[in-house]
Design an enzyme around this catalytic site. Sequence first.
Site, PDB file in Angstrom:
ATOM      1  N   TYR A 142       0.853  -1.190   0.000  1.00 22.84           N
ATOM      2  CA  TYR A 142       0.000   0.000   0.000  1.00 22.84           C
ATOM      3  C   TYR A 142       0.886   1.236   0.000  1.00 22.84           C
ATOM      4  CZ  TYR A 142      -3.509   3.424   1.556  1.00 22.84           C
ATOM      5  OH  TYR A 142      -4.351   4.503   1.654  1.00 22.84           O
ATOM      6  N   ASP A 237       9.298   3.037   0.378  1.00 23.63           N
ATOM      7  CA  ASP A 237       8.190   3.654   1.088  1.00 23.63           C
ATOM      8  C   ASP A 237       8.347   3.283   2.558  1.00 23.63           C
ATOM      9  OD1 ASP A 237       5.905   4.516   2.264  1.00 23.63           O
ATOM     10  OD2 ASP A 237       4.523   3.696   0.763  1.00 23.63           O
ATOM     11  N   LYS A 265       3.361   8.897   9.181  1.00 20.44           N
ATOM     12  CA  LYS A 265       3.162   8.266  10.497  1.00 20.44           C
ATOM     13  C   LYS A 265       4.144   8.760  11.574  1.00 20.44           C
ATOM     14  CE  LYS A 265       0.398   4.749   8.413  1.00 20.44           C
ATOM     15  NZ  LYS A 265       0.531   4.044   7.161  1.00 20.44           N
TER      16      LYS A 265
HETATM   17  C1  LIG Z   1      -0.094   4.552   5.755  1.00 20.05           C
HETATM   18  C2  LIG Z   1       0.738   4.343   4.569  1.00 20.05           C
HETATM   19  C3  LIG Z   1       0.729   5.249   3.487  1.00 20.05           C
HETATM   20  C4  LIG Z   1      -0.263   6.374   3.399  1.00 20.05           C
HETATM   21  O1  LIG Z   1      -0.086   7.309   4.406  1.00 20.05           O
HETATM   22  P1  LIG Z   1      -1.328   8.284   4.763  1.00 20.05           P
HETATM   23  O2  LIG Z   1      -0.719   9.220   5.778  1.00 20.05           O
HETATM   24  O3  LIG Z   1      -2.384   7.408   5.315  1.00 20.05           O
HETATM   25  O4  LIG Z   1      -1.708   8.970   3.533  1.00 20.05           O
HETATM   26  C5  LIG Z   1       1.639   5.065   2.470  1.00 20.05           C
HETATM   27  N1  LIG Z   1       2.509   4.046   2.487  1.00 20.05           N
HETATM   28  C6  LIG Z   1       2.552   3.151   3.500  1.00 20.05           C
HETATM   29  C7  LIG Z   1       3.562   2.064   3.470  1.00 20.05           C
HETATM   30  C8  LIG Z   1       1.656   3.252   4.555  1.00 20.05           C
HETATM   31  O5  LIG Z   1       1.649   2.336   5.522  1.00 20.05           O
END
Ligand SMILES: *Cc1c(COP(=O)(O)O)cnc(C)c1O
Length: 425
Positions: A142, A237, A265
């Site tokens: 994701y 990511d 996060k």
């Molecule tokens: C949570 C998440 C996102 C998206 O971040 P948001 O602040 O919810 O937009 C992107 N990449 C990874 C790996 C994530 O866990």
Amino acid sequence: MTKSEAIFERACKVIPGGVNSPVRAFGSIGGIPQMIRRADGTKMEDEDGNVYLDFVGSWGPMILGHNHPAVREAVIKACEDGLSFGAATQREVEIAELICGSIPNVDMVRMVNSGTEAVMSAIRAARGYTGRDKIVKFMGCYHGHSDALLVQAGSGVMTAGIPDSAGVPKGCTKDTLQAVYNDADSVAQLFEQFPGEIAAVIVEPVGANMGVVPPKPGFLEALRSLCTKHGAVLIFDEVITGFRLGFTGAQGYFGVDADLVTYGKIIGAGMPVGAYGGRRKIMEWVAPVGPVYQAGTLSGNPVAMAAGLAQLTILKEHPEIYTKLNEMGDWFYGEIKEILKETEFRAQAVSCGSLGCIFFTDVPVCDYATAKMSDTSMYASYFRYMLSRGVYLAPAQFEAMFLSAAHMRSELEGVLELMRGFFAM
Ligand SMILES: *Cc1c(COP(=O)(O)O)cnc(C)c1O
């Protein structure tokens, strides 16, 4: 009717599904969500006064525990000077210096407001820099909810049974190529099939949105050499792994260099913050230095920066937090494995540092296809069993369980006893 039920009933009339992010609706495990009123350390309290031991940690940001006094004080102090100026500030420089001074391969960083924005912008920078359009992502990873990345996107969409989102024009995803996690050959094949067309390979260095799927030894290294060989940008990511596996994230933990890194996060300590950064030669493509446009009215706002800076400073100054967290993770998931073995329950515990999960299948999980073999109705029973005993787990199978520095061994021992109760049933 409980207070949570009453509030949720009102919520459903004015907010789609009653929530501002789908996983919170408890759709995949049944029941209705607890309305959370406050949180401190490892505990969250709902509107009815029920207290839970929390393993979601706002999906990762609360690595120091909820409502950490140093973070809270920094935010209150920042608020006294005003919430946003839409102008440059010294604090933005301080957090950028802290990041660039510590993270390998990050020479420059740009602040945004979410992980979604960070990834979307990093990909734009990679495309601008390479002059190529195609990107490779892995099924089950994701990377936020931007159009181009909503393909086989794991967690939220996975449990909602939405393979690909409605409302995303085919044109937006036609340049998104899909590879198999932990299978570098699947990436090599794409490079052969589309020579000179792939701008970037983006990966969650530890898959944490299809449950937790750590990289096999050599997988990330292989991605590194493929990207180098074909002149593509390797994007880690690190929205979950950044500042969690260690201060230097997955790059440091696995010893593999990325060209661009995305954060979210933990970097905002609970405030809406994301960031992307990387090698100078790529980041200098970003406006106003370069021709890749990216902007944000509230990006780098002083309150969010104060929160992030306070949390990152503590993490930077106390590397022993990571030693403890990772040891605690190894011990905790080791104990879960023992319990599963003793009770001969058809499930497996998987972890990487303080990230972990339980898959309800005996097929070894290494990618999206094997993760999907997990019995989600068994997860729902497990979730409800734990919740009714005061343990707040992720309300969906394909999410990680987050340990924080605030979790105490005695709390985890209590949780292990509860798990033993469930698995022995
Ligand atoms: C949570 C998440 C996102 C998206 O971040 P948001 O602040 O919810 O937009 C992107 N990449 C990874 C790996 C994530 O866990």
